[in-house]
Design a protein around this motif. Sequence first.
Motif, PDB file in Angstrom:
ATOM      1  N   UNK A  28      56.647  10.364   3.460  1.00 46.26           N
ATOM      2  CA  UNK A  28      57.439  11.603   2.550  1.00 46.26           C
ATOM      3  C   UNK A  28      55.758  12.137   2.078  1.00 46.26           C
ATOM      4  N   UNK A  29      54.759  11.459   1.771  1.00 45.20           N
ATOM      5  CA  UNK A  29      53.157  11.736   1.091  1.00 45.20           C
ATOM      6  C   UNK A  29      53.882  11.911  -0.111  1.00 45.20           C
ATOM      7  N   UNK A  30      54.013  10.839  -0.586  1.00 41.60           N
ATOM      8  CA  UNK A  30      54.264  10.069  -2.385  1.00 41.60           C
ATOM      9  C   UNK A  30      53.756  10.572  -2.897  1.00 41.60           C
ATOM     10  N   UNK A  46      48.705  11.164   7.843  1.00 39.50           N
ATOM     11  CA  UNK A  46      47.671  11.985   8.153  1.00 39.50           C
ATOM     12  C   UNK A  46      47.947  11.879   9.838  1.00 39.50           C
ATOM     13  N   UNK A  47      48.288  13.544  10.848  1.00 39.19           N
ATOM     14  CA  UNK A  47      48.888  13.204  12.011  1.00 39.19           C
ATOM     15  C   UNK A  47      50.042  13.153  12.447  1.00 39.19           C
ATOM     16  N   UNK A  49      50.951   9.609  12.067  1.00 41.07           N
ATOM     17  CA  UNK A  49      51.516   8.619  12.892  1.00 41.07           C
ATOM     18  C   UNK A  49      52.235   7.353  12.035  1.00 41.07           C
ATOM     19  N   UNK A  50      52.214   7.609  10.754  1.00 40.14           N
ATOM     20  CA  UNK A  50      53.179   6.121  10.172  1.00 40.14           C
ATOM     21  C   UNK A  50      54.560   6.296  10.620  1.00 40.14           C
ATOM     22  N   UNK A  51      55.438   8.537  10.391  1.00 36.94           N
ATOM     23  CA  UNK A  51      56.568   8.774  11.036  1.00 36.94           C
ATOM     24  C   UNK A  51      57.003   8.294  11.901  1.00 36.94           C
ATOM     25  N   UNK A  52      55.849   8.964  13.401  1.00 42.09           N
ATOM     26  CA  UNK A  52      56.031   8.077  14.620  1.00 42.09           C
ATOM     27  C   UNK A  52      56.025   6.969  14.208  1.00 42.09           C
ATOM     28  N   UNK A  53      55.295   5.437  13.878  1.00 41.58           N
ATOM     29  CA  UNK A  53      56.051   4.380  14.339  1.00 41.58           C
ATOM     30  C   UNK A  53      56.929   3.928  13.997  1.00 41.58           C
ATOM     31  N   UNK A  54      57.905   4.679  12.519  1.00 47.01           N
ATOM     32  CA  UNK A  54      58.792   4.205  12.077  1.00 47.01           C
ATOM     33  C   UNK A  54      59.473   4.699  13.520  1.00 47.01           C
TER      34      UNK A  54
END
Length: 72
Positions: A28-30, A46-47, A49-54
């Motif tokens: 969420x870019x906190x 960035x890109x 990547x974290x959201x895709x991984x989650x």
Amino acid sequence: MDIEKATVNFNCPDCEFINTATLSEVVNGASLICIGCLKTIQLVDSGGDTKRGVNEVKQAFNDLGKAFRRGH
């Protein structure tokens, strides 16, 4: 399992103090306050990547649950 509550450690870009954030905060870019120098750190996924991984981990757990319910 709520993977978004999992935490990651990262170094402050200014003072190198190790801070902690949840994956949800990263996605969420906190903005967090560094515990070491009290400066604001803006988290950036960035890109995406974290959201895709989650999302991939969530899908894997869903698939595993479906397989167990089918008896495989």
